[in-house]
Design a protein around this motif. Sequence first.
Motif, mmCIF file in Angstrom:
data_model
loop_
_atom_site.group_PDB
_atom_site.id
_atom_site.type_symbol
_atom_site.label_atom_id
_atom_site.label_comp_id
_atom_site.label_asym_id
_atom_site.label_seq_id
_atom_site.Cartn_x
_atom_site.Cartn_y
_atom_site.Cartn_z
ATOM 1 N N HIS A 1 22.255 -12.111 9.113
ATOM 2 C CA HIS A 1 21.254 -13.131 8.813
ATOM 3 C C HIS A 1 20.818 -13.926 10.037
ATOM 4 C CE1 HIS A 1 21.266 -12.382 4.621
ATOM 5 N NE2 HIS A 1 22.460 -12.888 4.359
ATOM 6 N N GLN A 2 21.767 -14.279 10.895
ATOM 7 C CA GLN A 2 21.453 -15.072 12.089
ATOM 8 C C GLN A 2 21.764 -14.263 13.341
ATOM 9 O OE1 GLN A 2 23.216 -16.533 9.424
ATOM 10 N NE2 GLN A 2 22.659 -18.702 9.274
ATOM 11 N N GLY B 1 17.364 -8.756 6.104
ATOM 12 C CA GLY B 1 18.656 -8.419 6.700
ATOM 13 C C GLY B 1 19.645 -7.924 5.674
ATOM 14 N N ALA B 2 19.669 -8.575 4.507
ATOM 15 C CA ALA B 2 20.583 -8.158 3.447
ATOM 16 C C ALA B 2 20.217 -6.770 2.939
ATOM 17 C CB ALA B 2 20.547 -9.166 2.301
ATOM 18 N N SER C 1 16.846 -11.456 1.587
ATOM 19 C CA SER C 1 16.369 -11.307 2.957
ATOM 20 C C SER C 1 16.283 -9.838 3.357
ATOM 21 C CB SER C 1 17.302 -12.041 3.921
ATOM 22 O OG SER C 1 18.521 -11.349 4.064
ATOM 23 N N GLY D 1 25.739 -18.074 2.990
ATOM 24 C CA GLY D 1 24.612 -18.081 3.913
ATOM 25 C C GLY D 1 23.343 -18.535 3.221
ATOM 26 N N GLU E 1 20.270 -17.456 3.480
ATOM 27 C CA GLU E 1 19.220 -16.490 3.167
ATOM 28 C C GLU E 1 19.425 -15.786 1.834
ATOM 29 O OE1 GLU E 1 16.476 -16.061 4.848
ATOM 30 O OE2 GLU E 1 17.074 -17.581 6.297
#
Length: 280
Positions: free
Chosen positions: A257-258, A177-178, A175, A169, A171
Amino acid sequence: MTASHQPEFELKQVDGRTLRVARWRPKGKARHRPLLFFNGIGANIEIMSPLPERLDDREVITFDMPGVGGSPDPVLPYRPWMIARIAERIISDYGHERVDVMGVSWGGGMAQQFALQYGNRTGQLILAATSAGMLMVPGKLAALSKMADPRRYIDPDYMLKNFQTLYGGAEGGASDGAKGHASRIKPPSMMGYFNQLFAMAGWTSAPFLPFLATPTLIIMGDDDQIVPLANGHILKTLIPNAELAVIKGGGHLFLVHQADETMALIRDFLGTAKPLRAVA
């Protein structure tokens, strides 16, 4: 997660196993079928908690596998057909005749098993970042070797440091999100983790998928280091009523991530009785 949309947790005894089950009730009157969700290997309920927040117009049901999250260690090994039967008994206990089904990664195998085993109880099927089991195109060795290291669950810094190698990915591990994903992890027990590995040993859905009549959405990332995109094309070829959507720049955790792009696909698919038009 808003206070009005918290999950209801309970320990259920099903087929001689004790499992922690989570149930998110919809905000207001339910307008859609409930969604039965199967998580990835070693993943506890909290990891998938952002999903029902974005699907708050329907009930979402999931459970921790034995030895994962809040479910005690398994007393005996299990196979996918056993997990499918447990899931069927859970939805029956909640009074549901028919549910939509979603599985991510390892859980995608369980979702396929459920749909094949209980086709009359399955409305629509979503398979994310997953494969047909033993007959699959393997991921990159660097990612698979780090995936087998228990530190990815026990040590958040280790997981973030190796996030790009593990999950791919655009990001990477820096990120939000991570970091949010890492903060929700509760490490599985070694027995729980290895029983999940054993459950899928030698398993494949490939011979049976051509007989699957369930409308199916397959979502794959084109930068997935663990389950490469080619596996999505294999599933698309084998399942008669399937569509494949590809998340550009998506790694194994494109749901993190998305999330906006992925959830738009999921909501569109679940909101119609017709298969989603392919975007790949």
